[in-house]
Motif scaffolding. Structure first.
Motif, PDB file in Angstrom:
ATOM      1  N   THR A   2       0.796  -1.047  -0.088  1.00  0.00           N
ATOM      2  CA  THR A   2      -0.066  -0.042   0.046  1.00  0.00           C
ATOM      3  C   THR A   2       0.805   1.034   0.148  1.00  0.00           C
ATOM      4  O   THR A   2       1.747   1.378   0.808  1.00  0.00           O
ATOM      5  CB  THR A   2      -0.806   0.023   1.269  1.00  0.00           C
ATOM      6  OG1 THR A   2      -1.602  -1.412   1.541  1.00  0.00           O
ATOM      7  CG2 THR A   2      -2.024   1.177   1.019  1.00  0.00           C
ATOM      8  N   PRO A   3       0.647   2.391  -0.965  1.00  0.00           N
ATOM      9  CA  PRO A   3       1.387   3.383  -0.922  1.00  0.00           C
ATOM     10  C   PRO A   3       1.162   4.212   0.304  1.00  0.00           C
ATOM     11  O   PRO A   3       0.446   4.129   0.921  1.00  0.00           O
ATOM     12  CB  PRO A   3       0.799   4.225  -2.108  1.00  0.00           C
ATOM     13  CG  PRO A   3       0.121   3.149  -2.913  1.00  0.00           C
ATOM     14  CD  PRO A   3      -0.428   2.174  -1.987  1.00  0.00           C
ATOM     15  N   HIS A   6       0.204  10.051  -1.386  1.00  0.00           N
ATOM     16  CA  HIS A   6      -0.978   9.682  -2.017  1.00  0.00           C
ATOM     17  C   HIS A   6      -1.191  11.221  -2.882  1.00  0.00           C
ATOM     18  O   HIS A   6      -0.469  12.190  -2.918  1.00  0.00           O
ATOM     19  CB  HIS A   6      -2.190   9.712  -1.392  1.00  0.00           C
ATOM     20  CG  HIS A   6      -2.221   8.383  -0.508  1.00  0.00           C
ATOM     21  ND1 HIS A   6      -2.342   7.026  -1.228  1.00  0.00           N
ATOM     22  CD2 HIS A   6      -1.773   8.025   0.508  1.00  0.00           C
ATOM     23  CE1 HIS A   6      -2.280   6.082  -0.387  1.00  0.00           C
ATOM     24  NE2 HIS A   6      -1.795   6.560   0.791  1.00  0.00           N
ATOM     25  N   HIS A  31      -0.873   5.660 -10.468  1.00  0.00           N
ATOM     26  CA  HIS A  31      -1.221   5.410  -8.955  1.00  0.00           C
ATOM     27  C   HIS A  31      -2.751   4.956  -8.551  1.00  0.00           C
ATOM     28  O   HIS A  31      -2.849   3.966  -8.043  1.00  0.00           O
ATOM     29  CB  HIS A  31      -1.063   6.930  -8.280  1.00  0.00           C
ATOM     30  CG  HIS A  31      -1.218   6.914  -6.668  1.00  0.00           C
ATOM     31  ND1 HIS A  31      -0.197   6.346  -5.987  1.00  0.00           N
ATOM     32  CD2 HIS A  31      -2.149   7.163  -5.910  1.00  0.00           C
ATOM     33  CE1 HIS A  31      -0.543   6.473  -4.630  1.00  0.00           C
ATOM     34  NE2 HIS A  31      -1.847   6.789  -4.703  1.00  0.00           N
ATOM     35  N   ARG A  34      -3.269   1.300  -8.505  1.00  0.00           N
ATOM     36  CA  ARG A  34      -2.629   0.347  -7.660  1.00  0.00           C
ATOM     37  C   ARG A  34      -2.936   1.055  -6.029  1.00  0.00           C
ATOM     38  O   ARG A  34      -2.367   0.540  -5.140  1.00  0.00           O
ATOM     39  CB  ARG A  34      -1.092   0.199  -7.598  1.00  0.00           C
ATOM     40  CG  ARG A  34      -0.182   1.521  -7.567  1.00  0.00           C
ATOM     41  CD  ARG A  34       1.389   0.839  -7.861  1.00  0.00           C
ATOM     42  NE  ARG A  34       1.689   0.548  -6.672  1.00  0.00           N
ATOM     43  CZ  ARG A  34       2.995  -0.161  -6.670  1.00  0.00           C
ATOM     44  NH1 ARG A  34       3.668  -0.259  -7.782  1.00  0.00           N
ATOM     45  NH2 ARG A  34       3.206  -0.902  -5.734  1.00  0.00           N
ATOM     46  N   CYS A  35      -3.824   1.961  -6.145  1.00  0.00           N
ATOM     47  CA  CYS A  35      -4.216   2.666  -4.746  1.00  0.00           C
ATOM     48  C   CYS A  35      -5.648   2.768  -4.305  1.00  0.00           C
ATOM     49  O   CYS A  35      -6.299   3.590  -4.943  1.00  0.00           O
ATOM     50  CB  CYS A  35      -3.739   3.931  -4.571  1.00  0.00           C
ATOM     51  SG  CYS A  35      -3.896   4.674  -2.846  1.00  0.00           S
ATOM     52  N   PRO A  98       2.962  -0.533 -15.649  1.00  0.00           N
ATOM     53  CA  PRO A  98       1.909  -0.067 -15.486  1.00  0.00           C
ATOM     54  C   PRO A  98       0.951  -0.069 -16.634  1.00  0.00           C
ATOM     55  O   PRO A  98       1.402   0.732 -17.577  1.00  0.00           O
ATOM     56  CB  PRO A  98       1.821   1.144 -14.594  1.00  0.00           C
ATOM     57  CG  PRO A  98       2.846   1.101 -13.958  1.00  0.00           C
ATOM     58  CD  PRO A  98       4.011   0.675 -14.864  1.00  0.00           C
ATOM     59  N   MET A 157       5.742   9.534  -9.800  1.00  0.00           N
ATOM     60  CA  MET A 157       5.404   8.109  -9.063  1.00  0.00           C
ATOM     61  C   MET A 157       6.506   7.198  -8.967  1.00  0.00           C
ATOM     62  O   MET A 157       7.267   7.153 -10.322  1.00  0.00           O
ATOM     63  CB  MET A 157       3.979   7.666  -9.486  1.00  0.00           C
ATOM     64  CG  MET A 157       3.561   6.440  -8.492  1.00  0.00           C
ATOM     65  SD  MET A 157       2.470   5.296  -8.814  1.00  0.00           S
ATOM     66  CE  MET A 157       3.321   3.685  -9.435  1.00  0.00           C
ATOM     67  N   GLY A 173       5.172   2.963  -5.868  1.00  0.00           N
ATOM     68  CA  GLY A 173       3.622   3.273  -5.714  1.00  0.00           C
ATOM     69  C   GLY A 173       3.458   4.706  -5.118  1.00  0.00           C
ATOM     70  O   GLY A 173       2.327   5.148  -5.140  1.00  0.00           O
ATOM     71  N   ASP A 174       4.523   5.137  -4.352  1.00  0.00           N
ATOM     72  CA  ASP A 174       4.333   6.454  -3.798  1.00  0.00           C
ATOM     73  C   ASP A 174       4.309   7.485  -4.976  1.00  0.00           C
ATOM     74  O   ASP A 174       5.190   7.602  -5.852  1.00  0.00           O
ATOM     75  CB  ASP A 174       5.452   6.639  -2.750  1.00  0.00           C
ATOM     76  CG  ASP A 174       4.945   5.878  -1.374  1.00  0.00           C
ATOM     77  OD1 ASP A 174       4.018   5.642  -1.204  1.00  0.00           O
ATOM     78  OD2 ASP A 174       6.235   5.496  -0.778  1.00  0.00           O
TER      79      ASP A 174
END
Ligand SMILES: [Zn+2]
Lengths: 220, 211
Positions: A2-3, A6, A31, A34-35, A98, A157, A173-174
């Motif tokens: 989990t990032p 956000h 993002h 995956r978030c 992605p 990202m 992911g961040d």
């Protein structure tokens, strides 16, 4: 995973409104893929759009437009077409980019053709996106990027590797969702190169003497 | 506002008998009303229900697209396309997740970005995000109950301070980016974003409010 960092609320709102410049929207999409937390906020923003749609002041539809709609329904096949098969994604394939990036950079990390733009920094610029710049950056481990601030919005990202700056630690992911008031100096983590996708909606404005150093990096 | 049952019955009398919708009252139709129309469309391919949705939403979609600067003939086409999408994908509609207004808003916005802004990759990306959400909500044991009340959100939008209300409208109804808003209103970019953040936070509070 989990990032931890956000999308900004203002970015989520504009994404929902269809008002985010194209390049920033690509990074936001990466993002969002995956978030779950940001997808929930996006749904909130879409509900605002739904209410604004409801509030539009209107007249009763014209009879000929209604008739035209019914003619279109007649032309529709009686049976619903089967849903397309779900995209089978190998969850942990580190080579796969992605999906939101495929149109711009292909789908394979290994197949990317990097171009060196500064010591320790490689880049691939997406062409023809309109509405800002979209690029992949590959920064050598343990690099300290020159101090810079942003003239407009910038959205980055991390795809692989990591960096640290005054805003914290950024891993895969961040996102760093920055505007012109942020002045930061990322330092990439040791070990593997930091690969990220970045978008801007305005030319970067660099502070001090580093401007010349960074010009080749960002292409201005 | 409109009661088109009769007109629809003339077009398809044998279908009109199967209508399961409650009688139309004078009150504005609510989310539950639309949800019932949608189940009739998806389960029975009910044209009368479809045309109730059409009569309410087609003019609104048209106005939304025209405000975004879409030429009239193209707006007409996109409205038809949006409603055809509803006809084809009615089974995908999940009232626990979003209201019909929200669902149609997304469809129209996606068509706008695809056809007018010419971002050809936007639609597949949105379909991908939809699929992720479907897989996710199917995996959850219980559907998250939608605690969201359109009327409360509507009131919260009406109560926004003038500047925040203006910025929200420029975003959604004029599709202006932060930088464009900043230039047009001569307002620093950071202030545009912080005002939008504050507006969003307030509206989110209203969406989470207990009924
Ligand atoms: Zn997120």
């Amino acid at each position: 995973m989990t990032p931890n960092h956000h999308l900004d609320d203002a970015t989520v709102l504009s994404y929902s409104a269809g008002a985010l410049p194209a390049a920033l929207a690509v990074v936001a999409s990466v993002h969002l893929e995956r978030c779950a937390a940001c997808r929930t906020r996006l749904l909130d923003a879409d509900q605002i759009g739904g209410v604004l749609l409801q509030q539009q002041r209107v007249d009763t539809p014209a009879e000929d437009a209604r008739a035209a709609m019914l003619v279109l329904l007649d032309a529709e096949p009686a049976v619903e077409p089967p849903a397309p098969p779900a995209d089978i994604v190998e969850e942990h394939d580190p080579d796969r980019l992605p999906s939101a990036l495929h149109p711009w950079f292909g789908n394979s990390m290994r197949a990317l053709r990097w171009r060196r733009v500064a010591p320790g920094v490689q880049r691939i610029l997406a062409s023809g996106i309109g509405g800002g710049d979209l690029m992949l950056l590959r920064i050598a481990p343990g690099s300290k990027l020159p101090l810079h601030s942003h003239g407009g919005n910038e959205l980055t990202m991390i795809l692989d590797g990591a960096y640290d700056d005054m805003l914290g630690h950024f891993g895969p992911g961040d996102v760093a969702d920055l505007d012109g008031e942020t002045n930061h100096q990322p330092v990439t983590s040791p070990g593997v190169p930091c690969i990220c996708v970045a978008a801007t909606d305005a030319p970067l404005v660099f502070s001090g003497w580093v401007a010349r150093t960074l010009q080749p990096l960002f292409g201005f | 506002m409109m009661d088109s049952d009769q007109a629809v019955a003339e077009v398809a009398p044998f279908r009109a008998k199967r209508v399961v919708a409650p009688p139309v009252s004078n009150a504005a139709p609510d989310a539950q009303y639309w949800s019932i129309q949608m189940s009739a469309v998806s389960a029975q391919r009910d044209r009368a229900s479809f045309m109730r949705i059409y009569d309410h939403f087609a003019p609104r979609l048209q106005r939304y697209l025209r405000n975004l600067g879409v030429p009239e003939s193209m707006a007409d086409e996109l409205v038809q396309e949006a409603l055809l999408t509803l006809w084809r994908k009615a089974a995908m509609f999940d009232p626990a997740r979003a209201s019909l207004a929200t669902w149609l808003y997304r469809v129209a916005r996606n068509l706008y970005i695809d056809h007018v802004r010419r971002q050809p990759h936007w639609l597949p990306i949105q379909e991908g995000l939809d699929r992720i959400d479907h897989v996710e909500s199917a995996r959850l044991d219980s559907q998250p109950e939608s605690s969201f009340d359109q009327d409360i959100l509507k009131q919260a939008i009406d109560r926004l301070p003038p500047v925040q209300a203006k910025l929200v409208r420029m975003c959604y109804l004029e599709s202006k980016s932060h930088s464009e808003i900043s230039a047009e209103l001569q307002m620093p970019l950071g202030s545009v974003k912080s005002s939008l953040r504050r507006a969003f936070a307030k509206l989110q509070v209203s969406m989470r409010a207990p009924r």
